[in-house]
Scaffold this active site. Structure first.
Site, short mmCIF file in Angstrom:
data_model
loop_
_atom_site.label_atom_id
_atom_site.label_comp_id
_atom_site.label_asym_id
_atom_site.label_seq_id
_atom_site.Cartn_x
_atom_site.Cartn_y
_atom_site.Cartn_z
N GLU A 87 -20.12 12.04 0.67
CA GLU A 87 -19.41 10.69 1.13
C GLU A 87 -19.16 10.90 2.73
O GLU A 87 -18.59 12.01 3.02
CB GLU A 87 -18.18 10.55 0.33
CG GLU A 87 -18.56 10.03 -1.03
CD GLU A 87 -17.39 9.65 -1.74
OE1 GLU A 87 -16.53 8.94 -1.33
OE2 GLU A 87 -17.19 10.26 -3.07
N CYS A 327 -7.74 10.09 3.25
CA CYS A 327 -7.76 11.69 3.47
C CYS A 327 -7.53 12.11 2.06
O CYS A 327 -6.83 11.80 1.35
CB CYS A 327 -6.44 12.26 4.20
SG CYS A 327 -6.75 11.96 5.96
N1 SAH Z 1 -11.18 21.82 4.37
C1 SAH Z 1 -10.52 21.58 5.60
C2 SAH Z 1 -10.92 20.13 5.80
C3 SAH Z 1 -11.03 19.24 4.92
S1 SAH Z 1 -9.58 18.35 4.05
C4 SAH Z 1 -8.83 21.59 5.71
O1 SAH Z 1 -8.55 22.24 4.65
O2 SAH Z 1 -8.39 21.23 6.82
C5 SAH Z 1 -8.89 17.20 5.57
C6 SAH Z 1 -7.45 17.26 5.54
O3 SAH Z 1 -7.02 16.37 4.38
C7 SAH Z 1 -6.62 18.41 5.32
O4 SAH Z 1 -5.43 18.55 6.16
C8 SAH Z 1 -6.37 18.22 3.87
O5 SAH Z 1 -5.12 19.21 3.57
C9 SAH Z 1 -6.07 16.98 3.74
N2 SAH Z 1 -5.97 16.33 2.36
C10 SAH Z 1 -6.51 16.89 1.14
N3 SAH Z 1 -6.11 16.40 0.37
C11 SAH Z 1 -5.28 15.05 0.59
C12 SAH Z 1 -4.37 14.02 -0.09
N4 SAH Z 1 -4.85 13.84 -1.45
N5 SAH Z 1 -3.76 13.21 0.67
C13 SAH Z 1 -3.86 13.30 2.38
N6 SAH Z 1 -4.49 14.37 2.70
C14 SAH Z 1 -5.04 15.37 1.93
#
Ligand code: SAH
Length: 339
Positions: A87, A327
């Site tokens: 996605e 996110c």
């Molecule tokens: N693996 C990388 C990038 C992908 S996640 C990382 O960990 O940064 C991108 C961002 O979204 C990260 O900060 C992650 O912690 C956050 N994230 C993951 N699940 C989420 C959720 N359910 N709600 C809001 N942010 C979330």
């Protein structure tokens, strides 16, 4: 080989390798990325070179299988050549259009709050599949791309080479020319790769998913912390900010009753004092996990305590909740189809 997997330097080597002037690489790059040319015959090269290019280089892009759009966001479901599905999200920000790209099919980091982590990594994406997401979304919605967040599914620093080639391609003047400050790679904190990223010839912006101010809590939320604890992650991020003069974003998801107390905020202010970082508070998007989001008042209080502690703090705008494109919400609903 797929053309969209080549950096400009890689393409120069390719032309040298076939006995041609490497300057042709710049002409090809410019035509493909700036003018959207998708036919080698339009480049004005000799017939011999054109047919060589046709034989060697594919222009295949991921296939769009679903297209969703709301007022401030859009999402594509893309099918890769082996049938895997990924996605990609488009956010219409104030400064322009920003794409959020995935870097892996699934993710092995296993963060307790993240939907992607519930699906184990099936494979890394190739450079052309990451570049392909940007090209596909820009053509599907007929828009110019002004920013890129490497924050979709996957851990970018667990696929370092493809991700660094990707940013070299999209930020290059002859490529898509997205400003380097508008390209942000977000990592859960793979320390050696943070140093490698800082040392790239043209690093872009960096965000670190911190989510907790101490190791006990962070290790519970993010298993990677047992390998790379907070102090080491922050030192690596400081090395990056000193070297690049870019301020580092620390992402902090607000989880109700878990990491969102005033005491947590004070602890956070203390560990980052004196460093060129800012905190980006993220409203949690609910998934199948045990966590719930902090309410708006708690988020505002937490932000206030950080500011009192001398920290620059911002709240992340929410995009695409209605498209399940927010996110952490990019999910594997449809991956069953490809199994
Ligand atoms: N693996 C990388 C990038 C992908 S996640 C990382 O960990 O940064 C991108 C961002 O979204 C990260 O900060 C992650 O912690 C956050 N994230 C993951 N699940 C989420 C959720 N359910 N709600 C809001 N942010 C979330």
């Amino acid at each position: 080989m797929n053309l969209f997997g080549y950096t400009l330097d890689g393409l120069r080597d390719y032309f040298s390798g076939i006995g041609e002037n490497p300057a042709k690489a710049g002409i090809l790059f410019d035509a493909v990325y700036k003018r959207g040319v998708r036919d080698f015959a339009e480049l004005g090269f000799s017939e011999r070179v054109t047919s060589r290019l046709c034989g060697d280089l594919s222009l295949e892009l991921p296939k769009i299988t679903e297209k969703l759009e709301s007022a401030d966001a859009a999402k594509l479901l893309l099918e890769l050549s082996d049938g895997e599905l990924i996605e990609t999200v488009l956010m219409r920000q104030r400064f322009g259009n920003c794409v959020c790209v995935s870097t892996q099919v699934g993710c092995n980091m296993g963060c307790a709050f993240c939907q992607s982590g519930f699906m184990k990594k099936r494979r890394d994406l190739a450079t052309e599949e990451i570049v392909g997401q940007v090209l596909a979304i820009s053509s599907a919605f007929d828009c110019k791309i002004d920013g890129v967040s490497v924050m979709g599914i996957g851990e970018p620093f667990d696929n370092f080479q493809s991700v660094s080639d990707f940013i070299a391609i999209i930020s290059h003047d002859k490529g898509l020319a997205v400003g380097r400050r508008h390209v942000t790679v977000s990592t859960c904190g793979i320390v050696p790769r943070i140093y490698d990223y800082a040392d790239l010839p043209a690093p872009c912006s960096l965000a670190i998913s911190l989510h907790a101010p101490n190791d006990a809590l962070r290790s519970r939320l993010m298993p990677i912390n047992k390998k790379y604890p907070i102090a080491d992650v922050l030192d690596a991020a400081e090395y990056y900010s000193n070297k690049t003069k870019h301020r580092v974003a620390l992402e902090y998801i607000m989880l109700s009753g878990v990491n969102d107390s005033d005491e947590h905020a004070r602890e956070l202010a203390k560990i980052i004092a004196g460093r060129d970082f800012y905190v980006n508070l993220i409203p949690y998007n609910s998934t199948d996990s045990e966590f719930t989001k902090s309410d708006a008042a708690r988020l505002a209080e937490f932000c206030g305590v950080l500011k009192d502690g001398g920290v620059i703090a911002t709240k992340r705008r929410e995009f695409g909740a209605d498209l399940k494109a927010a996110c952490g919400q990019l999910r594997a609903d449809r991956s069953a189809k490809s199994k």
